[in-house]
Design an enzyme around this catalytic site. Sequence first.
Site, PDB file in Angstrom:
ATOM      1  N   HIS A 361       0.796  -1.226   0.000  1.00  0.00           N
ATOM      2  CA  HIS A 361       0.000   0.000   0.000  1.00  0.00           C
ATOM      3  C   HIS A 361       0.824   1.269   0.000  1.00  0.00           C
ATOM      4  O   HIS A 361       0.405   2.280  -0.536  1.00  0.00           O
ATOM      5  CB  HIS A 361      -1.057  -0.073   1.093  1.00  0.00           C
ATOM      6  CG  HIS A 361      -2.155  -0.984   0.655  1.00  0.00           C
ATOM      7  ND1 HIS A 361      -2.111  -2.341   0.891  1.00  0.00           N
ATOM      8  CD2 HIS A 361      -3.240  -0.762  -0.110  1.00  0.00           C
ATOM      9  CE1 HIS A 361      -3.161  -2.895   0.315  1.00  0.00           C
ATOM     10  NE2 HIS A 361      -3.855  -1.966  -0.291  1.00  0.00           N
ATOM     11  N   CYS A 673     -10.038  -1.431 -10.840  1.00  0.00           N
ATOM     12  CA  CYS A 673      -9.372  -0.343 -10.114  1.00  0.00           C
ATOM     13  C   CYS A 673      -8.017  -0.753  -9.568  1.00  0.00           C
ATOM     14  O   CYS A 673      -7.424  -0.047  -8.765  1.00  0.00           O
ATOM     15  CB  CYS A 673     -10.266   0.175  -8.993  1.00  0.00           C
ATOM     16  SG  CYS A 673     -10.718  -1.100  -7.805  1.00  0.00           S
TER      17      CYS A 673
END
Length: 753
Positions: A361, A673
Site C-alpha cells: 500500500h 481499479c
Amino acid sequence: MLEVLRRVIQEVNGARNLDAALSTMVRRIRKAMQTDVCSFYLYDKELESLVLMETIGLRTQAVGRVVLPLGEGLVGLVAKRSEPLNLEEAQMHPQFRYFEATGEERYSSFLGVPIIHQRLMLGVLVVQQAEKRRYDDEDEAFLVTMAAQLAGVLAHALATGNLLRPALAGGQAMFKGVAASPGMAMGEAVVITPPSDLNSVPDLVPNDQDFEVARLKEAIGKTRSEIRAAAERLASRISAQELALFDVYQQMLGEAALADEVEKRIREGQWAPGALADVVRRHVQYLERVDDNYLRERAADIRDLGRRVLAHLQEDTPSTPETYPDNAILVGDEISVAMLGEVPRDKLKGLVSVRGSSTSHVAIVARAMGIPTVLGMVDLPLPRLGGAPVLLDGHRGRLFVRPGPELKARYESLIAEEEALSELLEHEQDLPSATPDGYSLPLMVNTGLAVDANALLKSRIGGVGLYRTEVPFMITERFPGEKEQTKLYRDQLEGFAPLPVVMRTLDIGGDKDLPYFPIDEANSFLGWRGMRVTLDHPEVLMVQLRAMLKASIDLDNLSVLFPMITNVEEVDEALRLLDRAILELGEEGITVVRPQVGVMIEVPATIYQMDSLAKRVDFFSVGSNDLTQYLLAVDRNNPRVSSLYDALHPALLGALLELAQDAKRLNKPISLCGELAGDPAGALLLMAMGFTSLSMNAPSLPKVRAAIRRVPLSDAEQLLEEVMALDTPALVHAHLDNRLDEWQLSHLMPPRD
Ligand code: PEP
Ligand code: MG
C-alpha cells in the site's frame, strides 16, 4: 551454549538475505561470547585478499576498506593456515598489523577462525576484546561451530551469485529492487528508523558527527534534569540512603566518563543512539561479570540510564521536517504510509525500502503522489547510506549510490526526456478518452489522500472509481468519529461533484494495519481482512456508512463499494447494515438517497458467483492487485516472489475476460481499479475485453489516455485475441511490447533496459 547456537542458526537461516544473515550473526556471536568485537572477513579470490564485510564493534566505515592479502596480518594468517588463532595479547604477535580505519588498537585479545566449505577457505570470523582475555576451549568450539554454519550459507550465496561486495567505500554501487512507482530522481539518502530499544538500535553511520554529539549532550542534559526532579519530588519520602542513589546516577551522567565514551564512539562512525547502545552494552557486560554484588547492581543502573537517554534521543527524531534536505530520498527497512506524511511533500523526491513490493500500500500511495519508489531492495546496506548522494530509477527498480559523472549525465538527459514527454501529453489531457474509431472509455481516479481532491482533475475524468477510506484512517491515532468521517467524505464528494465517487468501506488487514487496531496474523492476506473485519465490528461499519450517507446529502454522487467479498452472505449482511443506516438516519429526520452499491471482485471465489452477486448489487469493481495475488498464490508484498506476481499472466487475462463477459451478460457495469488499469497496454486489453470504466492513480492518466486516443477499438480487440492465445506471461509481455512498438507507442510503456 547449545541453546544459543541453535537460536543463532535458526535466525541466520531465516534471514531475508546474506547481508541480514551476516549482520545477525556477528551481533549474536558478540552477545553470546560477551566480547567487544565480532567481525567477518570475506576471501576475495580475484584480489587474493580478505575484505572486512561486516563488523560489530569496529568502526563501520572500515567495512570494505580493510583489505588484507592472504597471509598478512592476523586475519590473513588464519586464512592462510586455515587454522584458528587464539591470542591474549594480539599486539605482541609478529604478524599483528594495525589498521587505523578500524580503531582496533584498543583490542588486546583476538580469536580468529577460518570459514571452510568443502576444503575451500571462504573467509574468517574474528572476535576481539579490549582487556586481556584468554578465550577458552568452549569459546573456540563455539566460534568454530558458527564458522561451519556460516560456511554453508556463504557457499550457497556464492553459488547463486547473491554475494555482494561492500562496494560503498567511496565508489559507485548499484542495488536492485522492485519498481513500485515510476519516475527518476537524484537526491540525498535520508535513512529513517522507527524507535527501538537498547538491544535493537540499528548501526548507522552519521552524516554529521557534531550534530550527533550535540543531540547526545542535550539528551543527557534532559535525563539529568529528569533525575534531579525525581529526587526532589521524593526527597521527603525516602531515606537518605535511597536518595544517595540519585547522586550516583547524576555522577554517572555528569562524570565525563559515559558521555566521553559515547562521543568517542560517535567519532568512530556510529550515530548517537548506536554509540550509546554500544557503550552501555560494554559496561553492562563488564559489570555483570564482576564478582561483587554492589557493582553488579550498577549494571542495572547503567542500563536504566541508557534507556532514559535513548528515549530522549528518540524524541527528537534526527530528521525533523526542517532538517530534511531539499531533495530527500527516504530510505528505510520498511516505510509506512504514516512515515511518508512526515516529510514535506516538496522535499520528498523518492522512496526506497528493504521490504515491500509493487502493490504494497505504501507503493500505491507513492504512485498516487507521483513519487518515484523502489521497494523490496533486500540487499541494501542501510547503515552506510545516510547522507549519500543517490540516483533513483523507479522504472527499472534501481538505486545508484554515489553515481559517477557519466551515469549522472545519462540520467539528467533521461529525466529531461521524461519531462518533455509529460509536457507533450499534458496538452491532450482535457480531450476525451475516446479511440480514433469513436469508442469512449471513461477514465476514473483512485484517491485516498486529501491532496488527491484536485480541482484540475475534474474536467479530465469520469469520476472517482475507488476512494480507499482506510488511507485517512492510517494517519490518525484512533478511529475517526462520525463527525470527522462525515467531513472527510464530504470533502471528497463535494470536491468531485457532480461526478460519481465510489467509496470503499474500510479495507484493513493484510498489509494495512491501523496503529490503534493492530491485527497480528501469521497469514494476514488470508485472514481477517476487509469486509471480514467490518462485519465482525458492525459498530465501526455503521459509523462509516452513516458518515458516508450524511456526507452525500444533496450531492447524491455517492456509490458504496464492499471489499474482500468471498461469500454472498457477506453482501446480504453488509446491505442489511446499509439499509439500517438509511432507516436510522430517516428516524433522526435526515433523508438520504440510497446509493448505488457494488462489490470488489478480488477473491477468486467471486469469479464463480457473478450471477448471485448481480442479483444483489448494482456494479462490479475488479481489484486486480488482490485477484492477482490470490489467483497466482503470490504474496503481493513479498519481494522474493515478486517476479512471479504478474497481472498479465494468462490465467489472469482469462479470468478478466470472463468477468467482463459475465458482467455484460448480466447487464451490470464493471470497472477495474487495480494497478493494471494504469498500465497503457493493460488498459487497451481491458477496453477490448469490455470493461466499462478503468480507475487508476492520477499520474497514470496521461499515458493511458494517450494510448486510448491512438489505438482504434478494433485494433485493441485484435491485440486481445492474439494475446489470449499465448501460453506464458513472458510471451504476453513480449507481444505487447512489439505491438506498441509497431504502433509507435513504446514511449508510453515503462522504460526498460
Ligand atoms: C485491488 O486489490 O486491486 C485494489 C484495488 O484494492 P487494494 O489495492 O486497496 O487492495
Ligand atoms: Mg484489494
